[in-house]
Design an enzyme around this catalytic site. Structure first.
Site, short mmCIF file in Angstrom:
data_model
loop_
_atom_site.label_atom_id
_atom_site.label_comp_id
_atom_site.label_asym_id
_atom_site.label_seq_id
_atom_site.Cartn_x
_atom_site.Cartn_y
_atom_site.Cartn_z
N LYS A 15 0.82 -1.22 0.00
CA LYS A 15 0.00 0.00 0.00
C LYS A 15 0.85 1.26 0.00
O LYS A 15 0.48 2.28 -0.57
CB LYS A 15 -0.93 0.01 1.21
CG LYS A 15 -2.03 -1.04 1.09
CD LYS A 15 -2.97 -0.98 2.27
CE LYS A 15 -4.03 -2.06 2.22
NZ LYS A 15 -5.25 -1.70 1.52
N ASN A 39 -10.67 -9.83 4.21
CA ASN A 39 -10.02 -8.66 4.82
C ASN A 39 -11.00 -7.51 4.95
O ASN A 39 -11.92 -7.36 4.15
CB ASN A 39 -8.79 -8.25 4.01
CG ASN A 39 -9.11 -7.22 2.95
OD1 ASN A 39 -9.18 -6.02 3.22
ND2 ASN A 39 -9.37 -7.69 1.73
N PHE A 97 -8.44 0.62 3.85
CA PHE A 97 -7.50 1.60 3.25
C PHE A 97 -6.51 2.17 4.28
O PHE A 97 -6.34 3.39 4.39
CB PHE A 97 -8.26 2.77 2.61
CG PHE A 97 -8.89 2.47 1.28
CD1 PHE A 97 -8.31 1.58 0.39
CD2 PHE A 97 -10.07 3.10 0.91
CE1 PHE A 97 -8.91 1.32 -0.84
CE2 PHE A 97 -10.68 2.85 -0.31
CZ PHE A 97 -10.09 1.94 -1.18
N SER A 134 -14.01 -1.11 -3.17
CA SER A 134 -13.60 -1.75 -1.92
C SER A 134 -14.80 -1.80 -0.98
O SER A 134 -15.51 -0.81 -0.82
CB SER A 134 -12.47 -0.93 -1.30
OG SER A 134 -12.21 -1.45 -0.02
N ASN A 156 -14.75 -2.05 2.21
CA ASN A 156 -14.40 -1.74 3.60
C ASN A 156 -14.38 -0.27 3.96
O ASN A 156 -13.99 0.10 5.05
CB ASN A 156 -13.04 -2.37 3.93
CG ASN A 156 -13.07 -3.87 3.71
OD1 ASN A 156 -14.02 -4.53 4.15
ND2 ASN A 156 -12.08 -4.40 3.01
N THR A 157 -14.77 0.60 3.02
CA THR A 157 -14.95 2.01 3.33
C THR A 157 -16.44 2.28 3.18
O THR A 157 -16.99 2.03 2.10
CB THR A 157 -14.13 2.89 2.36
OG1 THR A 157 -12.75 2.64 2.59
CG2 THR A 157 -14.41 4.38 2.55
N LYS A 214 -12.02 0.13 -11.29
CA LYS A 214 -12.03 -1.21 -10.69
C LYS A 214 -13.38 -1.45 -10.04
O LYS A 214 -13.86 -0.63 -9.26
CB LYS A 214 -10.90 -1.34 -9.65
CG LYS A 214 -10.80 -2.73 -9.04
CD LYS A 214 -9.49 -2.91 -8.32
CE LYS A 214 -9.38 -4.27 -7.65
NZ LYS A 214 -8.09 -4.45 -6.97
N ASN A 242 -12.62 -6.55 -7.78
CA ASN A 242 -12.26 -6.39 -6.37
C ASN A 242 -12.78 -7.60 -5.59
O ASN A 242 -13.27 -8.56 -6.17
CB ASN A 242 -12.84 -5.07 -5.84
CG ASN A 242 -11.92 -4.45 -4.82
OD1 ASN A 242 -11.41 -5.15 -3.93
ND2 ASN A 242 -11.69 -3.15 -4.91
C1 LIG Z 1 -5.56 -7.62 2.32
C2 LIG Z 1 -6.06 -7.09 1.01
C3 LIG Z 1 -6.05 -5.72 0.77
C4 LIG Z 1 -6.54 -5.22 -0.44
N1 LIG Z 1 -6.50 -3.87 -0.66
C5 LIG Z 1 -6.96 -3.38 -1.85
C6 LIG Z 1 -6.91 -1.98 -2.11
O1 LIG Z 1 -6.41 -1.19 -1.32
N2 LIG Z 1 -7.43 -1.53 -3.30
C7 LIG Z 1 -7.98 -2.41 -4.22
O2 LIG Z 1 -8.44 -1.98 -5.27
N3 LIG Z 1 -7.99 -3.74 -4.00
C8 LIG Z 1 -7.51 -4.23 -2.84
N4 LIG Z 1 -7.54 -5.58 -2.62
C9 LIG Z 1 -8.13 -6.47 -3.66
C10 LIG Z 1 -7.08 -7.08 -4.58
O3 LIG Z 1 -6.36 -6.10 -5.27
C11 LIG Z 1 -7.74 -8.05 -5.57
O4 LIG Z 1 -8.63 -7.32 -6.39
C12 LIG Z 1 -8.51 -9.16 -4.89
O5 LIG Z 1 -7.82 -9.61 -3.74
C13 LIG Z 1 -8.75 -10.36 -5.83
O6 LIG Z 1 -7.53 -10.92 -6.24
P1 LIG Z 1 -6.89 -12.25 -5.57
O7 LIG Z 1 -7.97 -13.30 -5.56
O8 LIG Z 1 -5.71 -12.58 -6.42
O9 LIG Z 1 -6.50 -11.88 -4.17
C14 LIG Z 1 -7.05 -6.11 -1.42
C15 LIG Z 1 -7.04 -7.49 -1.18
C16 LIG Z 1 -6.56 -7.98 0.01
C17 LIG Z 1 -6.56 -9.48 0.24
#
Ligand SMILES: Cc1cc2nc3c(=O)[nH]c(=O)nc-3n(C[C@H](O)[C@H](O)[C@H](O)COP(=O)(O)O)c2cc1C
Length: 373
Positions: A73, A118, A122, A187, A189-190, A228, A257
């Site tokens: 991040k 998760n 942010f 996201s 979570n906001t 996204k 996402n």
């Molecule tokens: C711990 C964690 C934090 C994440 N933070 C963000 C973020 O800040 N912004 C975002 O667009 N996606 C965030 N993601 C989503 C990932 O970029 C991705 O879109 C999602 O995990 C699906 O991919 P994966 O199955 O390969 O993990 C986060 C995912 C995880 C697990």
């Protein structure tokens, strides 16, 4: 090395709290990639020898497999990601203001299902500090050898109606360092962030970001701005989102996402993990995020670049997303469950598949199965 990670690295990390394990891995990667000897060893162990070149947004990618947002991040381990052979790196989500995120624990692992939940919220050092981190890095090491992307988020304290200013301020501060911007309105979570997927908020944000491009790039046409999206939109909502984003100048889309949907847990620990609030990533996300790629590829006749992310754990997964219509790919959870050798596995696998199918470039394979149900 993949086997080493599976036998020794992963069991050790399993003993630790998920977020602590994540931070330790980031620090270790940073440390190893800054020492000439261990950097060479990292390269030898993890960097793919094959290349699967692709050109998107007028930029060259040595191969299509990059780091998804959320892993780094604050942009603290750029050299580490380059050294282990990623094709591009997305930092962030970065918000205008520094914020701590939600209270801990806020990251949970379901090992058997290969999924994470998760609710980080942010947590990041804010756009000012992160631009300083990047400046320091660029002065010391020069710009990264692979494209650098930034994921733009909204500060929790910023009201929804002012979101466009938050996104644009971060974009402006990070503009000198990055190659692609991703507007993250998905996201979970906001509070209410996903409301910004609707027309009014989305158009205001895209307009404000284009304004930054116009201000800072007086000669060219600006840097690509992608959107996204959440996998929890209905197909009709997705279609509408694509139409609005495309007609308001977004250069492509990241699918997807994390999801609010939960699979069945395979044991009591997993059942508890899946009861946690937050976004789910990893293997269970694969099918929906890939289906969304097919839908968007069909809608746009394969003419709007798609970045496929969600549950990639192997070269077969990567190939399926490419055939569905993705031109670039990313992973987060795959690195947690398969370790850093995932990049080599995916890139060498894609190289082999292109050869076996008689394709001369990756673009020949993009969207080949988009019409399958
Ligand atoms: C711990 C964690 C934090 C994440 N933070 C963000 C973020 O800040 N912004 C975002 O667009 N996606 C965030 N993601 C989503 C990932 O970029 C991705 O879109 C999602 O995990 C699906 O991919 P994966 O199955 O390969 O993990 C986060 C995912 C995880 C697990």
């Amino acid at each position: 090395m993949g086997v080493l990670y599976r036998w020794f690295g992963r069991p050790l990390l399993r003993l630790q709290d998920s977020e602590r394990a994540h931070l330790r891995s980031l620090k270790l990667l940073r440390f190893l990639s800054n020492n000439p000897l261990s950097r060479t060893m990292l390269k030898m162990a993890y960097k793919p020898r094959k290349s699967v070149e692709v050109e998107v947004f007028g930029q060259r990618y040595k191969h299509p497999f990059g780091l998804a947002a959320g892993m780094d991040k604050n942009a603290v381990s750029l050299r580490g990601w380059e050294t282990t052979g990623l094709g591009f790196i997305e930092i962030g989500g970065v918000t205008q203001h520094k914020q701590d995120g939600n209270t801990k624990p806020r990251m949970f692992r379901a090992d058997k299902t290969q999924a994470l939940v998760n609710r980080m919220g942010f947590n990041n050092q804010g756009s000012q500090q992160i631009s300083e981190n990047l400046l320091k890095h660029f002065k010391k090491y020069g710009s990264p050898s692979v494209p650098l992307w930034v994921n733009l988020g909204k500060s929790k304290a910023t009201p929804l109606e002012d979101a466009h200013t938050d996104y644009a301020t971060t974009m402006k501060l990070l503009w000198p360092f990055t190659d692609v911007f991703v507007v993250n309105v998905s996201s979970p979570n906001t509070p209410n962030l996903r409301e910004l997927q609707k027309d009014e908020g989305l158009i205001k944000i895209l307009d404000a970001c284009h304004q930054v491009n116009t201000e800072l790039d007086t000669e060219g046409s600006g840097k690509p701005i992608l959107v996204k999206v959440a996998p929890d939109l209905t197909d009709e909502q997705l279609e509408h989102f694509v139409h609005t984003s495309r007609s308001n100048g977004a250069s492509g889309i990241v699918l997807s996402n994390t999801t609010l949907v939960r699979p069945q847990g395979k044991n009591s620990k997993e059942v508890k993990v899946f009861e946690e609030t937050g976004g789910l990533s990893g293997r269970p996300l694969f099918d929906r995020s890939t289906e969304m790629i097919r839908i968007v590829n069909r809608l746009t006749d394969g003419e709007w670049p798609i970045v496929g992310v969600g549950g990639i754990m192997s070269a077969d997964d990567a190939w399926e997303k490419i055939n569905a219509g993705a031109t670039l790919l990313q992973a987060y959870s795959g690195f947690v469950f398969e370790g850093p050798s995932l990049t080599k596995t995916v890139v060498n696998g894609l190289h082999r598949k292109l050869r076996d199918h008689g394709y001369s470039t990756l673009i020949d394979a993009v969207g080949k199965d988009a019409d399958s149900p």
